[in-house]
Design a protein around this motif. Structure first.
Motif, PDB file in Angstrom:
ATOM      1  N   TYR A  59      72.488  70.657   9.977  1.00  0.00           N
ATOM      2  CA  TYR A  59      71.375  71.054   9.109  1.00  0.00           C
ATOM      3  C   TYR A  59      71.602  72.454   8.553  1.00  0.00           C
TER       4      TYR A  59
ATOM      5  N   ALA B  25      67.960  65.195   8.999  1.00  0.00           N
ATOM      6  CA  ALA B  25      67.537  63.914   8.449  1.00  0.00           C
ATOM      7  C   ALA B  25      66.192  63.988   7.741  1.00  0.00           C
TER       8      ALA B  25
ATOM      9  N   HIS C 106      65.222  68.196   2.374  1.00  0.00           N
ATOM     10  CA  HIS C 106      66.212  68.083   1.298  1.00  0.00           C
ATOM     11  C   HIS C 106      65.575  68.393  -0.056  1.00  0.00           C
TER      12      HIS C 106
ATOM     13  N   GLU D  42      64.803  57.403   7.962  1.00  0.00           N
ATOM     14  CA  GLU D  42      65.698  58.085   8.896  1.00  0.00           C
ATOM     15  C   GLU D  42      65.659  57.384  10.253  1.00  0.00           C
TER      16      GLU D  42
ATOM     17  N   ASP E  31      70.407  59.935   8.121  1.00  0.00           N
ATOM     18  CA  ASP E  31      69.524  60.432   7.077  1.00  0.00           C
ATOM     19  C   ASP E  31      68.703  59.299   6.472  1.00  0.00           C
TER      20      ASP E  31
END
Length: 669
Positions: A11, A48, A53, A267, A319
């Protein structure tokens, strides 16, 4: 490239190329904030996390936003899976201030680590009543420069409130251990909250109630409670037939965004799948359900196929997002790897089989997900294995979701326990072999020179973050379970070493309450402490369960007393919040049952001894432990099993069927 390029966390490495000048959590970052006289921007997430994101793409990869951050703040990025202690204390502040929490978590701190402004995801432009991230940055920077006294006063008040709240669970400990009435009240409370039409508890989003299901199965085993078994069976079938379960590749997504298990948040987490593998294995053991057996086998296969690392550990997660071949710009989309349209099914299977798959998997022309695509479900009869295999092979050609291949000690402990039992009960030796290799990795890589646990590793290299209570509790649970299955003393001795650290470093001697961090760990704004389950068992309940099993195997009164003291917190929570103390309730069921200890006399590898061990493993008595015992005599020259509670053992049994029937009997029968 910023300071994160050397991080062990996938991450953090996702942010290594950001224009934001990120720091890892540590004294150097806060020293820099003091030197520059600027506040700290703390951003917490995990690899994830879909919205992590999104915020990264929108804000942290944007040069203009990064300039604002770099000029006005010291920015710290934390992987919550590496530092659950940091995540816990600041999430508590976020939830107290805003009434909700989630990731990405965004917190602004003084250079002394005191929080004063909170949020989660912030959009790049004002949206739905939320300010833009740049507006938040500007407002906080202005307040720091122009209203410093107000900011520090707010921060001080928040820390004082958090410190006051910190003793709430310690205050609940020290009463009495949970008895039969407390557990009956817990089942009654769960029945009132149960979703009788769709399975599970609560509305949307709906999470797998793994620890509660384990409790319900154990409660049925000890009391014969039909409501407990009915809830467990119904919930497990609803999840197994829903979109939260991968109908082609096995394994469960983290949660369902709706109340009917149709559309998951895609995920896939190691802890969910380890816990659910164990639940479905135990459900099959209790009922003989062919669906439960199939789901258990497929989930175990998923763990080995998709989460196992080259070193033999298990990766943290897959993910939710993956590249979408249908996207002309090649962007990633949530669920792209898993969803299907009717046309795609026909393309792979042909007109006749494709039409059959559309019906069997609940795929519609409108779609159950987005843009006409559907998540595969199993509302009725099961498809032929050959049809599923063809779809699985076609799906394997799609771009795969990214994998967070960080190995977390606690979750690997859960996987060791689940795979060991499933391997033995379902006659899948490769599952047991994988459990042995993963346990060895935990002992060889995840312990420092003094024998203390380290939280994570990657590519066989241990990280620097120290283990927290859930690491010790879950790893010890896995090791004890592996000893039950194999009889190998190595695993039991290693569990004892870890539990010695729990007693010395994590336990409040005056009350028996447990802390989530060791006494000699980094001091945060408060020492986190929480016995309630989240997505996985709390460290408090996990440690109590491991100590109870270890005490039963070794007849250690010290460990039994510590387990009983820890379980006193379950009594006041059993009827108030049973959904959030499920593992504690499950351990309490084991305590009430004894737990029972099966001492095996005879050569460990003799067929008769192995048959007795298999019979004991197939019994439903909660918390049952199994161990070789060289001091117990053979029975007429034959290997025998002695069933013991505390310091009293029954007459030896040589017939495996009699042994299992006796262990399945409830106390007093």
């Amino acid at each position: 490239m910023n300071r994160l390029h050397n991080a062990t966390s996938p991450y953090l490495q996702q942010h290594a190329d950001n224009p934001v000048d990120w720091w890892e959590w540590g004294p150097e970052a806060f020293a820099a904030a003091r030197e520059r006289d600027v506040p700290v921007l703390l951003s917490v997430g995990y690899a994830a996390c879909h919205w992590c994101h999104v915020m990264a793409h929108e804000s942290f990869e944007d040069d203009a936003t990064a300039r604002v951050v770099n000029e006005n703040f010291v920015a710290i990025k934390v992987d919550r899976e590496e530092r659950p202690d940091v995540d816990a204390v600041y999430m508590e502040a976020v939830q107290a201030a805003t009434g909700q929490g989630g990731w990405p978590m965004t917190v602004f701190l003084t250079p002394d680590r005191d929080p004063f402004y909170f949020g989660t995801y912030f959009p790049p432009e004002p949206r739905h009543g939320m300010p833009s991230f740049r507006q938040v940055l500007g407002g906080v920077a202005d307040a720091w420069r122009g209203r410093r006294e107000e900011v520090t006063e707010v921060a001080g008040r928040i820390v004082a409130e958090l410190t006051q709240r910190g003793g709430v669970y310690a205050g609940l400990a020290g009463a009495e251990t949970p008895g039969p009435d407390a557990l009956r009240h817990a089942v009654a409370a769960l029945a009132r909250e149960y979703d009788g039409s769709r399975g599970g508890f609560g509305g949307a989003p709906k999470f797998p109630p793994s620890m509660v299901l384990e409790f319900l199965l154990r409660h049925h085993a000890t009391t014969g409670s039909d409501p407990a078994l009915e809830m467990a069976v119904h919930a497990c079938e609803a999840m197994a037939r829903g979109g939260i379960y991968d109908q082609l590749g096995g394994g469960f997504a983290r949660y369902s965004v709706d109340a009917a298990w149709v559309v998951p948040h895609f995920e896939k987490m190691l802890y969910d799948n380890a816990l659910l593998l164990r639940v479905y294995t135990h459900l099959w053991r209790a009922t003989g359900s062919t669906l439960a057996r199939r789901v258990a086998v497929e989930t175990g296969e998923f763990l080995l196929r998709e989460l196992r690392t080259a070193e033999g550990g298990f990766a943290s997660a897959l993910d939710a997002d993956s590249a979408d071949p249908a996207d002309p710009e090649g962007h990633s989309h949530e669920g792209a790897f898993y969803v299907w349209t009717p046309e795609q099914l026909v393309d792979v299977l042909g007109a006749e089989d494709g039409a059959r798959a559309v019906e069997l998997f609940g795929v519609t022309a409108e779609g159950t997900f987005e843009e006409g695509a559907s998540v595969l479900q199993l509302p009725g009869e099961e498809p032929e294995p050959e049809l599923r295999a063809r779809l699985f092979e076609a799906r394997e050609l799609r771009p795969r979701p990214a994998r967070d291949d960080k190995v977390v000690a606690a979750w690997n402990g859960l996987a060791v326990a689940a795979l060991a039992e499933a391997g033995a009960l379902l006659e899948r030796p490769e599952f047991l072999d994988a459990a042995v290799v993963a346990a060895a990795l935990l002992l060889d890589v995840h312990r420092d020179a003094s024998g203390r646990l380290l939280r994570t590793s990657r590519d066989g290299r241990a990280g620097t973050n120290v283990g927290v209570l859930e690491d010790y509790g879950d790893v010890a649970e896995g090791l004890v379970t592996l000893h039950n299955v194999t009889g190998d003393r190595r695993w039991l001795d290693a569990a004892g070493e870890l539990l010695e650290v729990v007693l010395n470093q994590f336990t409040d001697e005056s009350s028996g309450a447990l802390f989530d961090t060791a006494a000699d760990a980094e001091q945060l704004i408060r020492r986190p402490q929480d016995p309630t389950d989240n997505a996985a068992p709390s460290g408090w309940s996990a440690a109590a369960g491991a100590m109870l099993s270890y005490a039963t195997l070794t007849e250690s009164e010290r460990h039994r007393e510590a387990a009983e003291q820890a379980l006193t917190v379950v009594t006041p929570l059993a009827s108030r919040a049973p959904r959030f103390i499920g593992w504690g309730l499950a351990v309490a069921e084991a305590l009430l049952d004894g737990p029972r200890r099966v001492a095996l006399a005879g050569a460990p590898d003799a067929p008769e001894t192995l048959a007795l061990r298999a019979a004991a493993l197939g019994a439903t008595a909660p918390g049952l432990v199994i161990t070789p015992d060289e001091e117990k005599p053979l029975a007429d020259g034959r290997p025998a099993a002695y069933v013991c509670r505390r310091f009293t053992c029954d007459a030896p049994v040589t017939d495996p069927q009699w042994l299992r029937e006796g262990l399945n009997a409830r106390p007093g029968e």
